[in-house]
Design a protein around this motif. Structure first.
Motif, PDB file in Angstrom:
ATOM      1  N   ARG A 196      10.383  -9.690  -3.257  1.00  0.00           N
ATOM      2  CA  ARG A 196      10.570 -11.341  -3.844  1.00  0.00           C
ATOM      3  C   ARG A 196      10.070 -12.110  -2.478  1.00  0.00           C
ATOM      4  NH1 ARG A 196      10.781  -8.145  -7.139  1.00  0.00           N
ATOM      5  NH2 ARG A 196      11.837  -9.102  -9.363  1.00  0.00           N
ATOM      6  N   SER A 197      10.167 -11.404  -1.400  1.00  0.00           N
ATOM      7  CA  SER A 197       9.958 -12.681  -0.230  1.00  0.00           C
ATOM      8  C   SER A 197       8.502 -11.619   0.756  1.00  0.00           C
ATOM      9  CB  SER A 197      11.262 -12.609   1.112  1.00  0.00           C
ATOM     10  OG  SER A 197      11.825 -12.702  -0.120  1.00  0.00           O
ATOM     11  N   LEU A 198       8.195 -12.974   1.424  1.00  0.00           N
ATOM     12  CA  LEU A 198       6.787 -12.686   2.285  1.00  0.00           C
ATOM     13  C   LEU A 198       7.454 -11.778   3.548  1.00  0.00           C
ATOM     14  CD1 LEU A 198       4.843 -15.414   3.050  1.00  0.00           C
ATOM     15  CD2 LEU A 198       3.565 -13.157   1.665  1.00  0.00           C
ATOM     16  N   PRO A 199       7.021 -10.269   4.113  1.00  0.00           N
ATOM     17  CA  PRO A 199       6.932  -9.424   5.003  1.00  0.00           C
ATOM     18  C   PRO A 199       6.605 -10.418   6.223  1.00  0.00           C
ATOM     19  CG  PRO A 199       5.458  -9.238   4.358  1.00  0.00           C
ATOM     20  CD  PRO A 199       5.906 -10.068   3.225  1.00  0.00           C
ATOM     21  N   PRO A 200       7.881  -9.877   7.100  1.00  0.00           N
ATOM     22  CA  PRO A 200       7.869 -10.669   8.832  1.00  0.00           C
ATOM     23  C   PRO A 200       6.558 -10.279   9.219  1.00  0.00           C
ATOM     24  CG  PRO A 200       9.660  -8.966   8.970  1.00  0.00           C
ATOM     25  CD  PRO A 200       9.253  -9.275   7.352  1.00  0.00           C
ATOM     26  N   ASP A 201       6.462  -9.432   8.798  1.00  0.00           N
ATOM     27  CA  ASP A 201       5.077  -8.463   9.868  1.00  0.00           C
ATOM     28  C   ASP A 201       3.976  -8.201   8.484  1.00  0.00           C
ATOM     29  OD1 ASP A 201       3.463  -7.130  11.096  1.00  0.00           O
ATOM     30  OD2 ASP A 201       4.676  -5.867  11.906  1.00  0.00           O
ATOM     31  N   LEU A 202       2.836  -8.980   8.806  1.00  0.00           N
ATOM     32  CA  LEU A 202       2.038  -9.558   7.517  1.00  0.00           C
ATOM     33  C   LEU A 202       0.943  -8.562   7.856  1.00  0.00           C
ATOM     34  CD1 LEU A 202       2.142 -12.963   6.865  1.00  0.00           C
ATOM     35  CD2 LEU A 202       2.721 -11.678   5.326  1.00  0.00           C
ATOM     36  N   VAL A 203       0.867  -7.762   9.384  1.00  0.00           N
ATOM     37  CA  VAL A 203      -0.355  -7.538  10.249  1.00  0.00           C
ATOM     38  C   VAL A 203       0.037  -5.656   9.393  1.00  0.00           C
ATOM     39  CG1 VAL A 203      -1.067  -6.428  11.552  1.00  0.00           C
ATOM     40  CG2 VAL A 203      -0.942  -8.958  11.674  1.00  0.00           C
ATOM     41  N   THR A 204       1.416  -5.710   9.888  1.00  0.00           N
ATOM     42  CA  THR A 204       1.697  -4.453   8.948  1.00  0.00           C
ATOM     43  C   THR A 204       1.491  -4.137   7.458  1.00  0.00           C
ATOM     44  OG1 THR A 204       3.350  -4.080  11.067  1.00  0.00           O
ATOM     45  CG2 THR A 204       3.412  -2.037   9.163  1.00  0.00           C
ATOM     46  N   ALA A 205       2.193  -5.424   6.573  1.00  0.00           N
ATOM     47  CA  ALA A 205       1.847  -5.002   5.587  1.00  0.00           C
ATOM     48  C   ALA A 205       0.517  -4.982   5.100  1.00  0.00           C
ATOM     49  CB  ALA A 205       2.094  -6.085   4.567  1.00  0.00           C
ATOM     50  N   ALA A 206      -0.517  -5.791   5.362  1.00  0.00           N
ATOM     51  CA  ALA A 206      -1.956  -5.479   5.228  1.00  0.00           C
ATOM     52  C   ALA A 206      -2.114  -3.790   5.757  1.00  0.00           C
ATOM     53  CB  ALA A 206      -2.460  -6.826   5.834  1.00  0.00           C
ATOM     54  N   ARG A 207      -2.197  -3.062   6.961  1.00  0.00           N
ATOM     55  CA  ARG A 207      -2.237  -2.392   6.901  1.00  0.00           C
ATOM     56  C   ARG A 207      -2.092  -0.942   6.825  1.00  0.00           C
ATOM     57  NH1 ARG A 207      -0.652  -2.477  13.596  1.00  0.00           N
ATOM     58  NH2 ARG A 207      -3.142  -3.395  14.548  1.00  0.00           N
ATOM     59  N   LEU A 208      -0.936  -1.306   5.590  1.00  0.00           N
ATOM     60  CA  LEU A 208      -0.310  -0.947   4.893  1.00  0.00           C
ATOM     61  C   LEU A 208      -0.864  -1.095   3.440  1.00  0.00           C
ATOM     62  CD1 LEU A 208       1.818   1.780   3.669  1.00  0.00           C
ATOM     63  CD2 LEU A 208       2.924  -0.400   3.241  1.00  0.00           C
ATOM     64  N   ALA A 209      -1.020  -1.999   3.532  1.00  0.00           N
ATOM     65  CA  ALA A 209      -1.614  -2.173   1.387  1.00  0.00           C
ATOM     66  C   ALA A 209      -3.228  -1.390   2.069  1.00  0.00           C
ATOM     67  CB  ALA A 209      -1.845  -3.630   1.391  1.00  0.00           C
ATOM     68  N   LEU A 210      -3.999  -1.155   2.647  1.00  0.00           N
ATOM     69  CA  LEU A 210      -5.122  -0.787   2.852  1.00  0.00           C
ATOM     70  C   LEU A 210      -4.996   0.788   2.838  1.00  0.00           C
ATOM     71  CD1 LEU A 210      -7.213  -2.782   5.925  1.00  0.00           C
ATOM     72  CD2 LEU A 210      -7.326  -2.795   3.099  1.00  0.00           C
ATOM     73  N   ARG A 211      -4.423   1.564   3.126  1.00  0.00           N
ATOM     74  CA  ARG A 211      -4.223   2.254   3.525  1.00  0.00           C
ATOM     75  C   ARG A 211      -3.850   3.191   2.402  1.00  0.00           C
ATOM     76  NH1 ARG A 211      -4.445   0.774   8.282  1.00  0.00           N
ATOM     77  NH2 ARG A 211      -4.545   2.837   9.598  1.00  0.00           N
ATOM     78  N   ILE A 212      -2.996   2.341   1.198  1.00  0.00           N
ATOM     79  CA  ILE A 212      -2.078   2.278  -0.103  1.00  0.00           C
ATOM     80  C   ILE A 212      -4.151   3.240  -1.310  1.00  0.00           C
ATOM     81  CG2 ILE A 212      -0.752   1.631  -1.930  1.00  0.00           C
ATOM     82  CD1 ILE A 212       0.979   1.043   0.028  1.00  0.00           C
ATOM     83  N   ALA A 213      -4.798   1.467  -0.652  1.00  0.00           N
ATOM     84  CA  ALA A 213      -5.614   1.421  -1.780  1.00  0.00           C
ATOM     85  C   ALA A 213      -6.395   2.561  -1.513  1.00  0.00           C
ATOM     86  CB  ALA A 213      -6.827   0.298  -1.111  1.00  0.00           C
ATOM     87  N   GLU A 214      -6.239   3.306  -0.251  1.00  0.00           N
ATOM     88  CA  GLU A 214      -7.108   4.574  -0.033  1.00  0.00           C
ATOM     89  C   GLU A 214      -6.500   5.763  -0.759  1.00  0.00           C
ATOM     90  OE1 GLU A 214      -7.905   7.269   3.718  1.00  0.00           O
ATOM     91  OE2 GLU A 214      -8.472   5.851   3.945  1.00  0.00           O
ATOM     92  N   GLN A 215      -5.867   5.453  -0.094  1.00  0.00           N
ATOM     93  CA  GLN A 215      -4.763   7.581  -1.273  1.00  0.00           C
ATOM     94  C   GLN A 215      -4.261   6.914  -1.890  1.00  0.00           C
ATOM     95  OE1 GLN A 215      -4.969  10.450   0.807  1.00  0.00           O
ATOM     96  NE2 GLN A 215      -5.510   9.083   2.079  1.00  0.00           N
ATOM     97  N   GLY A 216      -4.413   5.931  -2.940  1.00  0.00           N
ATOM     98  CA  GLY A 216      -3.815   6.113  -3.981  1.00  0.00           C
ATOM     99  C   GLY A 216      -5.238   6.462  -5.579  1.00  0.00           C
ATOM    100  N   SER A 217      -6.245   6.208  -4.817  1.00  0.00           N
ATOM    101  CA  SER A 217      -7.490   6.113  -5.274  1.00  0.00           C
ATOM    102  C   SER A 217      -8.597   7.200  -5.333  1.00  0.00           C
ATOM    103  CB  SER A 217      -8.501   4.970  -4.966  1.00  0.00           C
ATOM    104  OG  SER A 217      -8.681   5.382  -3.627  1.00  0.00           O
ATOM    105  N   PRO A 218     -10.017   7.562  -5.767  1.00  0.00           N
ATOM    106  CA  PRO A 218     -10.144   8.819  -6.140  1.00  0.00           C
ATOM    107  C   PRO A 218     -11.305   8.749  -4.251  1.00  0.00           C
ATOM    108  CG  PRO A 218     -10.916   7.358  -7.744  1.00  0.00           C
ATOM    109  CD  PRO A 218      -9.244   6.622  -7.807  1.00  0.00           C
ATOM    110  N   LEU A 219     -10.848   7.698  -3.464  1.00  0.00           N
ATOM    111  CA  LEU A 219     -10.999   8.084  -2.227  1.00  0.00           C
ATOM    112  C   LEU A 219     -10.360   8.827  -0.966  1.00  0.00           C
ATOM    113  CD1 LEU A 219     -12.365   3.937  -1.583  1.00  0.00           C
ATOM    114  CD2 LEU A 219     -14.222   5.904  -1.752  1.00  0.00           C
ATOM    115  N   TRP A 220      -8.949   9.430  -2.085  1.00  0.00           N
ATOM    116  CA  TRP A 220      -8.267  10.261  -1.733  1.00  0.00           C
ATOM    117  C   TRP A 220      -8.576  10.678  -0.338  1.00  0.00           C
ATOM    118  CZ3 TRP A 220      -3.762  13.545  -4.570  1.00  0.00           C
ATOM    119  CH2 TRP A 220      -4.418  14.088  -4.751  1.00  0.00           C
TER     120      TRP A 220
END
Length: 507
Positions: A155-179
């Motif tokens: 419910r809150s913004l994580p303090p490390d937004l850079v790491t959050a963005a890196r994780l989100a990009l990798r989730i989008a890759e590994q959770g899709s046909p691009l995995w």
């Protein structure tokens, strides 16, 4: 050993207390510790004869063979802000870290080994070594920020937004046909898929991908530790600290209704939605209760424990050094098996997760013996005994395994709630890990821990951040109870921290 039941005369409060917690699992105890740290009078009720919930240890097979009843390896235990403040080492808990966090054997004696050392892991993956390093390296380097993202209240913004963005990009890759786009071989994708399947869902999806990436990164950053003596050591240390702060624990006391509790200003329930409906259904608004009844539970496990006369004879070298192993075959087989389970069918060769504590902890079995913890993924509510299917899967990757078995203990998914009612239908994740239900568990509310009943809160794994032994669901629920009910706004981590605690949130 398990903490003894407390049945001394006068242990239950005679009048009003500040706070009551129902459920003495890691989250319930975490909540109680926070509340007691704020100077409140706290009592915890546990229906079972021993504390622990999903972190119990018991002699399930033969005398002297100590098995973890639910959870066994704990990467979140070292990554958790709660346990970082609590200081497991300062409370006598030894978190033993195998050299190989997890392994994924394939047919023919090949294996992917996730060493605690990222570089050593990449070197063993051949042509996919650079891809593994580029995928996980940035997450490993900022693992504390990664843990803060994974263990947030969502419910809150994580303090490390850079790491959050890196994780989100990798989730989008590994959770899709691009995995599979970055990999060329078979070992690396199988190694990552085995971890993603911890979500007990088809691994090519966003939440399983997130689970896999976080756990894989922590495997290199802090390892996948195994508590010496069993997972019970963690909750026993928490209980001892709670008692030191004046809190009380009553075991063997089943709570069937909120009216059975002593008068309290705050009640925190370490219960799944089904349990919340059971104890508070009559007091809940109809709309809220209907939404709880619609809460979805996910795939389940059949738990199989073995007492062995010696170590598992793995075919692939390196497996004997791994604390945890994923036994399912290559990436395509893992995806097919998890889709079968999601469709309500039992695969002939199931996904099996195995933990061998004896790699680092010689105290689990007598006379040179070993314990082996396993579970197989099965459809929700499965009544089947998969002891033989699990044995066959072990024999597939460790020929001769059968000859070492002294005893076997099986609990089908349908019977897991008898040990822990929160494991509804054998679901050990607290609810299906879909995108919506992971982010909005248990319901779409700004405050997921508060209920419509004034002073009543939920602190189970069915609230953010979800499953694993990390205590954060309890910490967040206690924070809300302190703010809403008592007007206390102190950082709950400061209330957890003790002067003697040695912070473990370091590499």
């Amino acid at each position: 050993m398990s903490a003894p039941a407390e049945k001394r005369p006068g242990i239950e409060p005679n009048g009003e207390v500040d706070a009551v917690v129902v459920g003495a699992g890691p989250n319930g105890l975490a909540a109680a510790i926070v509340l007691a740290g704020a100077g409140l009078d706290v009592v915890v009720y546990e229906a079972a004869p021993t504390i622990g919930g999903g972190a119990r240890t018991a002699e399930l097979t033969l005398p002297g063979f100590r098995h973890d009843v639910c959870s066994a390896a704990h990467p979140m235990g070292l990554a958790s802000p709660f346990f970082g403040a609590f200081g497991l080492a300062a409370h006598g808990v030894r978190m033993l870290r195998p050299e190989v966090s997890y392994a994924h054997p394939l047919d023919g004696g090949r294996v992917g080994l996730a060493w605690r050392d990222l570089e050593r892991t990449a070197d063993g993956l051949g042509q996919d070594g650079p891809a593994w390093r580029s995928l996980l390296g940035p997450l490993v380097d900022s693992w504390q920020g990664l843990a803060d993202v994974a263990l947030s209240d969502l419910r809150s913004l994580p303090p490390d937004l850079v790491t959050a963005a890196r994780l989100a990009l990798r989730i989008a890759e590994q959770g899709s046909p691009l995995w599979g786009a970055r990999f060329r071989g078979t070992l690396a994708p199988a190694l990552l898929t085995g971890v993603s399947a911890h979500a007990i869902a088809p691994p090519r999806a966003l939440v399983p991908a997130g689970v896999g990436l976080v756990l894989a990164a922590l495997g290199h950053a802090v390892g996948w530790p195994i508590p010496m003596g069993g997972s019970q050591a963690i909750v026993d240390a928490m209980a001892a600290e709670l008692r030191r702060r004046g809190g009380r624990i009553v075991t063997g006391r089943h709570i069937g209704n909120l009216a059975e509790l002593p008068r309290a200003r705050a009640v925190l329930l370490d219960l799944a939605p089904a349990g919340l409906l059971r104890v508070a259904g009559d007091a809940l608004p109809d709309r809220y209760a209907r939404r709880l009844r619609a809460y979805r539970y996910g795939g389940a496990v059949c738990k199989v424990d073995f007492a062995l006369s010696g170590p598992v004879p793995w075919q692939a070298p390196g497996c004997e050094r791994a604390g945890t192993l994923h036994l399912v075959g290559n990436r395509a087989e893992a995806l097919a098996v998890e889709r079968e389970v999601a469709a309500g069918r039992h695969p002939e060769r199931p996904y099996v997760l195995a933990v061998q504590p004896g790699v680092v902890d010689p105290t689990r079995a007598p006379n040179g013996g070993h314990t082996l913890y396993t579970y197989a993924h099965v459809p929700h509510g499965s009544p089947l005994d998969l002891g033989e299917a699990v044995t066959a899967q072990l024999e597939r990757f460790a020929p001769g395994f059968r000859d070492l078995v002294l005893a076997r203990h099986v609990v089908p998914a349908a019977k897991l709630p008898e040990h822990n009612p929160n494991q509804v239908g054998g679901d050990i994740t607290g609810g299906a890990l879909s995108v919506w239900q992971t982010a909005m568990r248990p319901l779409l509310r700004r405050d997921p821990y508060a209920t419509p009943i004034p002073g009543v809160f939920v602190c189970s794994a069915s609230t953010p951040p979800g499953p694993a032994v990390h205590g954060m669901c309890g910490l967040y629920a206690a924070r809300q109870a302190l703010r809403r009910t008592f007007g206390i706004t102190t950082d709950p981590l400061e209330l957890v921290r003790t002067p003697s605690a040695d912070p473990v949130r370091r590499r």
